[in-house]
Design a protein around this motif. Sequence first.
Motif, PDB file in Angstrom:
ATOM      1  N   GLY A 219     -21.966 -13.891 -25.218  1.00 19.17           N
ATOM      2  CA  GLY A 219     -20.972 -14.938 -25.369  1.00 19.17           C
ATOM      3  C   GLY A 219     -19.641 -14.609 -24.711  1.00 19.17           C
ATOM      4  O   GLY A 219     -19.109 -15.395 -23.926  1.00 19.17           O
ATOM      5  N   LEU A 223     -18.029 -16.171 -21.264  1.00 20.51           N
ATOM      6  CA  LEU A 223     -16.731 -16.822 -21.402  1.00 20.51           C
ATOM      7  C   LEU A 223     -15.726 -16.216 -20.434  1.00 20.51           C
ATOM      8  O   LEU A 223     -14.958 -16.939 -19.780  1.00 20.51           O
ATOM      9  N   TYR A 227     -13.948 -18.205 -17.361  1.00 20.31           N
ATOM     10  CA  TYR A 227     -12.484 -18.259 -17.296  1.00 20.31           C
ATOM     11  C   TYR A 227     -11.999 -17.779 -15.933  1.00 20.31           C
ATOM     12  O   TYR A 227     -11.117 -18.404 -15.312  1.00 20.31           O
TER      13      TYR A 227
END
Length: 296
Positions: A219, A223, A227
């Motif tokens: 996760g 992420l 980003y």
Amino acid sequence: MKVDNSAIHHSPVAVSGGTLLAALAVAIFSFTFPATHWALGGFGPWTTVTVRAALAAAIAGPCLLAARAPLPDRRQWPAIAVVASGVVLGYPLLTTLALQTTSTSHAAVVVGALPLATAAIASVVTHTRHPRLFWIAACSGTVVVIVFALSQSHGAPTGGDLLLFASLLICAAGYVAGGRLARTMPGWQVIGWALVAALPLTGPAAALALGVEPSRPGGLSVLGLVYLAAVSQFGGLMVWYRGMAAIGVARASQLQLAQPLLTLVWSALLLGERLGAATPLTAVAVLVCVAVTQRV
């Protein structure tokens, strides 16, 4: 004496808006190192860098098509090549490799000298003559960063430090080229065309890296990678170049004073890094030196 005239003829409203855009970009950039740390938790360094650039190009390309952005003319492509080499390829690669062996907080302090490098390269490119105090402050800030790096590695620079110092120069060159180019085309198109121009290299490299480097996506790592691609690599540079076009390279660089301090906050709060007394003190010392260069 020549000066940075990029914002002189803008209205106060335009300058205010440009300042807000540049400040937003600094806030975005301050989270780049923590996001890189997260991405490296699940992906190799080459995968992180190449997939980041390829994904950002996949976002930028359709945006350029939807906006019917005209192709850059022949005179603009050299500057776009410098932007691609500096902020799309060189800086992300060098800092990502450095963060494998260097803490996020340490890297933030060293890279805090980026405004000094940007101002120095801009002065050479634009043939700007600065007062002696400018160069004294710039050299002082550089010495402070070097002393900090050496003190953290028992008197000898590490491989990570050398990568970070090299990243300062190549990123500063990309900032200056992009900031000047953003006077003749929208800032988001500057980084958009740089990402697209690099895609013939970053696309195959991403496919190769994914096949060679082991990946354990989770996760946080996903992420972090998203980003880096969507926010740091495209969105952040989009508003950064637009802000620089509105207020000038020098004034935008002054706003970047807050970036290393913000990164230190994220490193402590989100990554749990312990900050020695020398780290925030050095960051403040560099901030003062950069502030002096911008004031004079």
